[in-house]
Write an enzyme that holds these catalytic residues in place. Structure first.
Site, short mmCIF file in Angstrom:
data_model
loop_
_atom_site.label_atom_id
_atom_site.label_comp_id
_atom_site.label_asym_id
_atom_site.label_seq_id
_atom_site.Cartn_x
_atom_site.Cartn_y
_atom_site.Cartn_z
N SER A 112 0.87 -1.17 0.00
CA SER A 112 0.00 0.00 0.00
C SER A 112 0.91 1.22 0.00
O SER A 112 2.10 1.12 0.35
CB SER A 112 -0.88 -0.01 1.27
OG SER A 112 -1.47 1.26 1.48
N TYR A 125 -2.42 -1.65 10.27
CA TYR A 125 -2.30 -1.73 8.81
C TYR A 125 -0.98 -1.11 8.35
O TYR A 125 -0.22 -1.72 7.58
CB TYR A 125 -3.48 -1.01 8.17
CG TYR A 125 -3.55 -1.11 6.67
CD1 TYR A 125 -4.06 -2.25 6.06
CD2 TYR A 125 -3.13 -0.06 5.86
CE1 TYR A 125 -4.16 -2.34 4.68
CE2 TYR A 125 -3.21 -0.14 4.48
CZ TYR A 125 -3.72 -1.28 3.89
OH TYR A 125 -3.80 -1.37 2.52
#
Length: 234
Positions: A112, A125
């Site tokens: 990401s 995350y």
């Protein structure tokens, strides 16, 4: 960010059918990365189904939306299990098959933009994605002697169920804060993966390929654009 529902079996089978329509084999097996380490056995099963492994793409993911002070430890562990521990275990299993076969290989992990930058409300995350990025670099060093390249693809906002945009058309998702002015399409991420899996990327390893429409370039611009403190809430 919302936690996506598990992919229905019929969706996986539909994709496999599309692959088979091009005249190649496709096998489907269930993988639950909240059940570690035994979930990694799927790699061995797939290697048996396919006659070996040449390319592994780690693309399972989950997330959270709580600030760190309110975050439950079980949620922290769940996200790290799926987004980091799973990447390690699956990469390890696949690399063993690749090394034993002696043909080289490719390992590609979908991380990401939060491999590189933080986000409020996404502590596990971001920690997992940053860890996966560092793991990518270590594996690139260690597996190079076997002819195995290891890279990551770091998407920005992509119109997918994980971002709450099921079946959304990126061209209709206006994003003034992104230089290209829209969200991304899953096919644009897939194209980056396809490149890294191809012979054209044979000399590329330990790299994070950012696919974000220019989002990461906007740090200074965003810093002066805010007039309120609403960014502090996830």
């Amino acid at each position: 960010m919302p936690t996506p529902a598990p992919l229905p079996a019929e969706g996986a089978e539909k994709t496999a059918a599309e692959v088979r329509s091009h005249g190649v084999a496709a096998h489907v097996r269930h993988l639950d990365l909240t059940r570690l380490p035994e979930a990694a056995d799927v790699i061995d099963a797939m290697a048996a189904d396919l006659g070996g492994i040449d390319v592994l793409v780690n693309c399972a993911g989950t997330g959270s939306s709580q600030r760190a002070l309110e975050l439950d430890y079980r949620k922290w562990r769940e996200v790290l299990d799926v987004d980091l521990d799973g990447v390690f275990l699956l990469s390890q299993r696949a690399a063993r098959h690749m090394a034993d076969a002696g043909r080289g290989g490719r390992i590609i992990t979908i991380t990401s933009v939060h491999e590189h930058v933080p986000r409020v409300g996404a502590a596990p995350y971001c920690a997992a994605k940053a860890g996966a990025g560092a793991l990518t670099q270590v594996l690139a060093l260690e597996l190079a002697e076997h002819g195995i390249t290891v890279n990551s693809v770091a998407p920005g906002e992509i119109s997918t169920p994980m971002t709450g945009q099921t079946d959304a058309d990126p061209r209709e998702q206006e994003r003034p804060g992104i230089p290209l002015g829209r969200t991304g399409h899953a096919r644009e991420v897939a194209a980056a993966v396809a490149f890294l899996a191809s012979p054209a990327a044979g000399y590329v390893t330990g790299t994070s390929l950012i696919v974000d429409g220019g989002l990461l370039l906007m740090g200074a611009q965003h810093g002066t654009a805010y007039r309120e403190h609403d960014w502090r809430s996830p």
